[in-house]
Design a protein around this motif. Structure first.
Motif, PDB file in Angstrom:
ATOM      1  N   THR A  71      20.467 -19.448  18.314  1.00 54.73           N
ATOM      2  CA  THR A  71      21.798 -18.981  18.659  1.00 54.73           C
ATOM      3  C   THR A  71      21.698 -17.574  19.241  1.00 54.73           C
ATOM      4  O   THR A  71      20.722 -16.858  19.017  1.00 54.73           O
ATOM      5  CB  THR A  71      22.739 -18.937  17.432  1.00 54.73           C
ATOM      6  OG1 THR A  71      22.403 -17.817  16.616  1.00 54.73           O
ATOM      7  CG2 THR A  71      22.667 -20.228  16.625  1.00 54.73           C
ATOM      8  N   ALA A 108      23.235 -22.658  20.613  1.00 45.73           N
ATOM      9  CA  ALA A 108      24.665 -22.436  20.463  1.00 45.73           C
ATOM     10  C   ALA A 108      24.953 -20.968  20.710  1.00 45.73           C
ATOM     11  O   ALA A 108      24.285 -20.101  20.152  1.00 45.73           O
ATOM     12  CB  ALA A 108      25.137 -22.841  19.070  1.00 45.73           C
ATOM     13  N   GLU A 122      33.769 -17.463  14.338  1.00 47.57           N
ATOM     14  CA  GLU A 122      32.802 -18.124  15.212  1.00 47.57           C
ATOM     15  C   GLU A 122      31.609 -18.631  14.403  1.00 47.57           C
ATOM     16  O   GLU A 122      31.108 -19.731  14.646  1.00 47.57           O
ATOM     17  CB  GLU A 122      32.334 -17.165  16.314  1.00 47.57           C
ATOM     18  CG  GLU A 122      33.421 -16.843  17.313  1.00 47.57           C
ATOM     19  CD  GLU A 122      32.940 -15.978  18.469  1.00 47.57           C
ATOM     20  OE1 GLU A 122      31.744 -16.059  18.822  1.00 47.57           O
ATOM     21  OE2 GLU A 122      33.772 -15.229  19.021  1.00 47.57           O
ATOM     22  N   PHE A 137      30.552 -22.601  13.936  1.00 44.10           N
ATOM     23  CA  PHE A 137      29.203 -23.087  14.212  1.00 44.10           C
ATOM     24  C   PHE A 137      28.664 -23.897  13.037  1.00 44.10           C
ATOM     25  O   PHE A 137      28.208 -25.026  13.195  1.00 44.10           O
ATOM     26  CB  PHE A 137      28.265 -21.916  14.524  1.00 44.10           C
ATOM     27  CG  PHE A 137      26.809 -22.301  14.530  1.00 44.10           C
ATOM     28  CD1 PHE A 137      26.283 -23.079  15.556  1.00 44.10           C
ATOM     29  CD2 PHE A 137      25.966 -21.911  13.505  1.00 44.10           C
ATOM     30  CE1 PHE A 137      24.943 -23.443  15.559  1.00 44.10           C
ATOM     31  CE2 PHE A 137      24.626 -22.268  13.498  1.00 44.10           C
ATOM     32  CZ  PHE A 137      24.115 -23.039  14.524  1.00 44.10           C
TER      33      PHE A 137
END
Length: 90
Positions: A35, A56, A65, A69
């Motif tokens: 990420t 991601a 956020e 996720f």
């Protein structure tokens, strides 16, 4: 023999220690997800890993956020926190 494939999530995996960790872990026995907050940097890191990992983009300093996720991620076995930035996450 059926060995379990483990899943490692690397928060901050688009550069530095996080990306180096991903490079070491990628292989047939480890699923890796990286990420990062910068989509272009994340895409470059993903390409450098052969496009074989999950990715991601989100800002790890934003609780909503991060929650979004992990709510959509599913099970994982290992978590590496390598997120940084100009001020750090400290």
């Amino acid at each position: 023999m059926n060995e379990k494939i483990e899943h490692c999530v690397i928060i901050g995996g688009s550069s530095g220690i996080g990306l180096a960790t991903a490079r070491r872990l990628v292989g047939p026995a480890m699923k890796v997800t990286i990420t990062g907050r910068n989509e272009d940097k994340l895409k470059d890191a993903w390409k450098s890993l052969g496009g074989t990992v999950g990715k991601a983009a989100f800002d790890a300093t934003m609780p909503n956020e991060v929650r979004r996720f992990f709510d959509g991620l599913g099970p994982f076995d290992h978590l590496v926190l390598a997120a940084s930035g100009g001020k750090g996450l400290g």
